[in-house]
Write a protein that holds these residues in place. Structure first.
Motif, PDB file in Angstrom:
ATOM      1  N   SER A  97      -4.413  -5.175   9.798  1.00  0.00           N
ATOM      2  CA  SER A  97      -5.560  -6.398   9.985  1.00  0.00           C
ATOM      3  C   SER A  97      -6.848  -5.720   9.891  1.00  0.00           C
ATOM      4  CB  SER A  97      -5.557  -6.780  11.324  1.00  0.00           C
ATOM      5  OG  SER A  97      -5.813  -5.635  12.360  1.00  0.00           O
ATOM      6  N   GLU A  98      -7.395  -4.477   9.742  1.00  0.00           N
ATOM      7  CA  GLU A  98      -8.549  -3.662   9.612  1.00  0.00           C
ATOM      8  C   GLU A  98      -8.949  -3.731   8.204  1.00  0.00           C
ATOM      9  OE1 GLU A  98      -8.500  -1.381  13.686  1.00  0.00           O
ATOM     10  OE2 GLU A  98      -7.233  -0.460  12.089  1.00  0.00           O
ATOM     11  N   ILE A  99      -7.775  -3.894   7.062  1.00  0.00           N
ATOM     12  CA  ILE A  99      -8.143  -3.325   5.761  1.00  0.00           C
ATOM     13  C   ILE A  99      -8.916  -4.608   5.159  1.00  0.00           C
ATOM     14  CG2 ILE A  99      -7.000  -2.792   3.709  1.00  0.00           C
ATOM     15  CD1 ILE A  99      -4.833  -1.293   5.189  1.00  0.00           C
ATOM     16  N   LYS A 100      -9.803  -4.300   4.532  1.00  0.00           N
ATOM     17  CA  LYS A 100     -10.782  -5.296   3.949  1.00  0.00           C
ATOM     18  C   LYS A 100     -10.256  -5.349   2.166  1.00  0.00           C
ATOM     19  CE  LYS A 100     -12.978  -6.138   7.390  1.00  0.00           C
ATOM     20  NZ  LYS A 100     -12.776  -7.186   8.226  1.00  0.00           N
ATOM     21  N   SER A 101      -9.856  -4.248   1.713  1.00  0.00           N
ATOM     22  CA  SER A 101      -9.683  -4.338   0.468  1.00  0.00           C
ATOM     23  C   SER A 101      -9.092  -2.953  -0.127  1.00  0.00           C
ATOM     24  CB  SER A 101     -10.829  -4.422  -0.398  1.00  0.00           C
ATOM     25  OG  SER A 101     -11.942  -3.489  -0.426  1.00  0.00           O
ATOM     26  N   LYS A 102      -8.284  -2.951  -1.429  1.00  0.00           N
ATOM     27  CA  LYS A 102      -7.837  -2.122  -2.049  1.00  0.00           C
ATOM     28  C   LYS A 102      -8.472  -1.771  -3.262  1.00  0.00           C
ATOM     29  CE  LYS A 102      -3.428  -0.760  -4.407  1.00  0.00           C
ATOM     30  NZ  LYS A 102      -2.110  -1.010  -4.424  1.00  0.00           N
ATOM     31  N   LEU A 103      -8.616  -0.723  -3.718  1.00  0.00           N
ATOM     32  CA  LEU A 103      -9.183  -0.184  -5.025  1.00  0.00           C
ATOM     33  C   LEU A 103      -8.145  -0.450  -6.163  1.00  0.00           C
ATOM     34  CD1 LEU A 103     -11.620   0.697  -7.170  1.00  0.00           C
ATOM     35  CD2 LEU A 103     -10.617   3.170  -6.457  1.00  0.00           C
TER      36      LEU A 103
ATOM     37  N   THR B 187     -13.830   2.038  13.548  1.00  0.00           N
ATOM     38  CA  THR B 187     -14.213   1.827  14.907  1.00  0.00           C
ATOM     39  C   THR B 187     -15.000   2.758  15.387  1.00  0.00           C
ATOM     40  OG1 THR B 187     -12.083   2.862  15.595  1.00  0.00           O
ATOM     41  CG2 THR B 187     -12.130   0.783  15.652  1.00  0.00           C
ATOM     42  N   TRP B 188     -14.990   3.945  14.357  1.00  0.00           N
ATOM     43  CA  TRP B 188     -15.580   5.306  14.918  1.00  0.00           C
ATOM     44  C   TRP B 188     -16.935   5.544  14.108  1.00  0.00           C
ATOM     45  CZ3 TRP B 188     -16.212   8.331   9.952  1.00  0.00           C
ATOM     46  CH2 TRP B 188     -15.325   7.809   9.354  1.00  0.00           C
ATOM     47  N   VAL B 189     -17.517   4.313  13.381  1.00  0.00           N
ATOM     48  CA  VAL B 189     -18.797   4.333  12.785  1.00  0.00           C
ATOM     49  C   VAL B 189     -18.932   2.644  12.653  1.00  0.00           C
ATOM     50  CG1 VAL B 189     -18.005   4.699  10.464  1.00  0.00           C
ATOM     51  CG2 VAL B 189     -20.275   5.215  10.992  1.00  0.00           C
ATOM     52  N   ASP B 190     -20.106   2.273  12.561  1.00  0.00           N
ATOM     53  CA  ASP B 190     -20.508   0.956  12.400  1.00  0.00           C
ATOM     54  C   ASP B 190     -20.687   0.540  11.062  1.00  0.00           C
ATOM     55  OD1 ASP B 190     -20.816  -1.752  12.814  1.00  0.00           O
ATOM     56  OD2 ASP B 190     -23.091  -1.618  13.327  1.00  0.00           O
ATOM     57  N   ALA B 191     -19.442   0.671  10.369  1.00  0.00           N
ATOM     58  CA  ALA B 191     -19.521   0.360   8.731  1.00  0.00           C
ATOM     59  C   ALA B 191     -18.111   0.111   8.171  1.00  0.00           C
ATOM     60  CB  ALA B 191     -20.273   1.870   8.225  1.00  0.00           C
ATOM     61  N   ILE B 192     -18.016  -0.209   6.860  1.00  0.00           N
ATOM     62  CA  ILE B 192     -16.934  -0.219   6.245  1.00  0.00           C
ATOM     63  C   ILE B 192     -16.882   1.104   5.616  1.00  0.00           C
ATOM     64  CG2 ILE B 192     -16.107  -1.226   4.384  1.00  0.00           C
ATOM     65  CD1 ILE B 192     -16.091  -3.182   6.730  1.00  0.00           C
ATOM     66  N   VAL B 193     -15.491   1.611   5.750  1.00  0.00           N
ATOM     67  CA  VAL B 193     -15.480   2.904   5.198  1.00  0.00           C
ATOM     68  C   VAL B 193     -14.403   2.924   3.886  1.00  0.00           C
ATOM     69  CG1 VAL B 193     -14.188   5.293   5.768  1.00  0.00           C
ATOM     70  CG2 VAL B 193     -15.722   4.243   7.559  1.00  0.00           C
TER      71      VAL B 193
ATOM     72  N   LEU C 127       0.842  -1.251   0.169  1.00  0.00           N
ATOM     73  CA  LEU C 127       0.017   0.096   0.016  1.00  0.00           C
ATOM     74  C   LEU C 127       0.962   1.364  -0.082  1.00  0.00           C
ATOM     75  CD1 LEU C 127      -2.549  -1.163   2.810  1.00  0.00           C
ATOM     76  CD2 LEU C 127      -2.848  -1.066   0.099  1.00  0.00           C
ATOM     77  N   LYS C 128       0.369   2.245  -0.713  1.00  0.00           N
ATOM     78  CA  LYS C 128       1.169   3.450  -0.611  1.00  0.00           C
ATOM     79  C   LYS C 128       0.203   4.698  -0.663  1.00  0.00           C
ATOM     80  CE  LYS C 128       1.114   3.741  -5.963  1.00  0.00           C
ATOM     81  NZ  LYS C 128       0.151   2.601  -5.936  1.00  0.00           N
ATOM     82  N   THR C 129       0.635   5.803  -0.328  1.00  0.00           N
ATOM     83  CA  THR C 129       0.006   7.040  -0.206  1.00  0.00           C
ATOM     84  C   THR C 129      -0.745   7.541  -1.428  1.00  0.00           C
ATOM     85  OG1 THR C 129       1.660   8.155   1.160  1.00  0.00           O
ATOM     86  CG2 THR C 129      -0.038   9.590   0.342  1.00  0.00           C
ATOM     87  N   GLY C 130      -2.108   7.620  -1.426  1.00  0.00           N
ATOM     88  CA  GLY C 130      -2.927   8.082  -2.359  1.00  0.00           C
ATOM     89  C   GLY C 130      -3.881   6.582  -2.854  1.00  0.00           C
ATOM     90  N   ASP C 131      -3.388   5.631  -2.143  1.00  0.00           N
ATOM     91  CA  ASP C 131      -4.240   4.231  -2.563  1.00  0.00           C
ATOM     92  C   ASP C 131      -5.655   4.393  -1.872  1.00  0.00           C
ATOM     93  OD1 ASP C 131      -2.355   2.985  -4.419  1.00  0.00           O
ATOM     94  OD2 ASP C 131      -1.684   1.884  -2.500  1.00  0.00           O
ATOM     95  N   ILE C 132      -6.881   3.920  -2.438  1.00  0.00           N
ATOM     96  CA  ILE C 132      -8.031   3.831  -1.883  1.00  0.00           C
ATOM     97  C   ILE C 132      -8.278   2.425  -1.131  1.00  0.00           C
ATOM     98  CG2 ILE C 132     -10.277   4.353  -2.289  1.00  0.00           C
ATOM     99  CD1 ILE C 132      -9.804   6.385  -4.553  1.00  0.00           C
ATOM    100  N   ILE C 133      -8.596   2.345   0.163  1.00  0.00           N
ATOM    101  CA  ILE C 133      -8.880   1.276   0.647  1.00  0.00           C
ATOM    102  C   ILE C 133     -10.177   1.190   1.583  1.00  0.00           C
ATOM    103  CG2 ILE C 133      -6.306   0.752   1.151  1.00  0.00           C
ATOM    104  CD1 ILE C 133      -6.909   1.670   4.135  1.00  0.00           C
ATOM    105  N   ALA C 134     -10.714   0.181   1.671  1.00  0.00           N
ATOM    106  CA  ALA C 134     -11.814  -0.235   2.366  1.00  0.00           C
ATOM    107  C   ALA C 134     -11.532  -0.878   3.894  1.00  0.00           C
ATOM    108  CB  ALA C 134     -12.882  -1.071   1.824  1.00  0.00           C
TER     109      ALA C 134
END
Length: 65
Positions: free
Chosen positions: A54-60, A14-20, A3-10
């Motif tokens: 461990s919290e990252i689900k995916s990368k665009l 912990t601050w909202v009950d959702a995937i961001v 991963l690098k700066t500028g990448d978009i991740i899902a």
């Protein structure tokens, strides 16, 4: 995948009950290891959570039109 700066991740927030889905704006280290700082493209403030691998689900990887 690295991963690098500028990448978009899902990630599981912990601050909202959702995937961001936000962009990585900074990569840092602390005593727990690597973490990512993220921010939404239309937001003026950074997300309040240090994102761990461990919290990252995916990368665009691409957008189809």
């Amino acid at each position: 995948n690295e991963l690098k700066t500028g990448d978009i991740i899902a990630y599981k927030a912990t601050w909202v009950d959702a995937i961001v889905i936000h962009r990585i704006i900074n990569i840092s280290n602390d005593n727990e290891g690597i973490y990512f700082t993220t921010k939404g493209d239309n937001s003026t403030i950074n997300d309040p959570q240090k994102i761990r691998c461990s919290e990252i689900k995916s990368k665009l990887v691409g957008v189809l039109y």
